[in-house]
Motif scaffolding. Sequence first.
Motif, short mmCIF file in Angstrom:
data_model
loop_
_atom_site.label_atom_id
_atom_site.label_comp_id
_atom_site.label_asym_id
_atom_site.label_seq_id
_atom_site.Cartn_x
_atom_site.Cartn_y
_atom_site.Cartn_z
N LYS A 1 0.82 -1.21 0.00
CA LYS A 1 0.00 0.00 0.00
C LYS A 1 0.86 1.26 0.00
CE LYS A 1 -3.59 2.44 2.60
NZ LYS A 1 -4.46 2.43 3.81
N SER A 2 1.91 1.25 0.83
CA SER A 2 2.78 2.43 0.91
C SER A 2 3.47 2.70 -0.43
CB SER A 2 3.83 2.23 2.01
OG SER A 2 3.25 2.32 3.29
N CYS A 3 3.93 1.63 -1.08
CA CYS A 3 4.61 1.80 -2.37
C CYS A 3 3.66 2.35 -3.42
CB CYS A 3 5.19 0.46 -2.84
SG CYS A 3 6.69 -0.02 -1.96
N LEU A 4 2.43 1.89 -3.40
CA LEU A 4 1.43 2.38 -4.36
C LEU A 4 1.12 3.85 -4.11
CD1 LEU A 4 -1.03 -0.68 -4.51
CD2 LEU A 4 0.78 -0.05 -6.13
N LEU A 5 1.10 4.25 -2.83
CA LEU A 5 0.89 5.66 -2.50
C LEU A 5 2.07 6.51 -2.97
CD1 LEU A 5 -0.61 5.33 1.10
CD2 LEU A 5 -1.80 6.19 -0.93
N VAL A 6 3.29 5.97 -2.82
CA VAL A 6 4.48 6.68 -3.29
C VAL A 6 4.44 6.87 -4.80
CG1 VAL A 6 6.98 6.52 -3.60
CG2 VAL A 6 5.98 6.01 -1.37
N LYS A 7 4.09 5.81 -5.52
CA LYS A 7 4.00 5.88 -6.98
C LYS A 7 2.95 6.88 -7.44
CE LYS A 7 5.59 1.15 -7.93
NZ LYS A 7 5.21 -0.20 -8.46
N ALA A 8 1.87 6.97 -6.66
CA ALA A 8 0.80 7.91 -7.01
C ALA A 8 1.15 9.35 -6.64
CB ALA A 8 -0.50 7.49 -6.32
N GLY A 9 2.22 9.50 -5.86
CA GLY A 9 2.67 10.83 -5.48
C GLY A 9 1.88 11.46 -4.36
#
Length: 277
Positions: free
Chosen positions: A43-51
């Motif tokens: 989840k954290s990585c996906l949030l990072v990718k989404a900016g």
Amino acid sequence: MRLHHAIMLHGLKGTGKSLLATSLSAGLLCDMPSSLVACGTCKSCLLVKAGNHPDRLDIGEANSSIGVDQIRELGEFIYHSAQQGGNKVVVIRFADSMTSSAANALLKTLEEPNVNRYLILCCDDVSRLPATIASRCFKQLVVAEQSANWLCNQLNTHEIEPWQALFLQQPFLVLDWQEEEIESNIKTLYDCANSDVTAWQLSELNSMLAKRTELVDTFCLFLTQRIKQAALAGAPYERISEQLNSVTLFVKKTKTLAGTNMLLSLAMLQQSLRQLS
């Protein structure tokens, strides 16, 4: 893995410091990292990718100073609890562009580190930062390794050009020029620096440098490289010293003069460099 709360990534412009900072911040926020490398799927990585990760803050832009208000915002961000229950990370890009007031405000945060709070600073020149800031960071010099093959792959070519070879330690700078579509300008600067130019070429060169003054340093790098080659070929020391002084004088003048004055400086510089031929 125990990590220093403040990490300073420094080195030449274009070595990939910003990319490394982005990768490191993602690893610090990841739910399932492997040696500080993000998994890319949690989840954290996906949030990072989404900016839009709530526990990550980015500060600093190219050609813009970092003010005290931005550093105060950093302090507020660090103080509050992590929304995802893990680390909180601040990435300060172009840290050497901080104002004195901003640096003083940041010092308090560095002196009183909080658990699970990390600051990643990127800068080209550590000497431009106050010693009080630099001394409280873990400093890591970033250099580009095996960049020739990597750069060829990125540029989709089998062989890099002579001017590109001068930036093998700054491959991302070459890619930035490609993205800005000014590679032809850089090549023109290289060609002009390594040959006697006509009056028309001199005028074109003047217009280019007046429009993009940040390229003056690149042009002078090419000139200095030409002078070094002449020195290796056995040119007299007095002549080499004179040419280097001419380049230094040109840089000083272009910081304060423009238009026809820059054109005159270019003409005088070219006249001086003809002695190397």
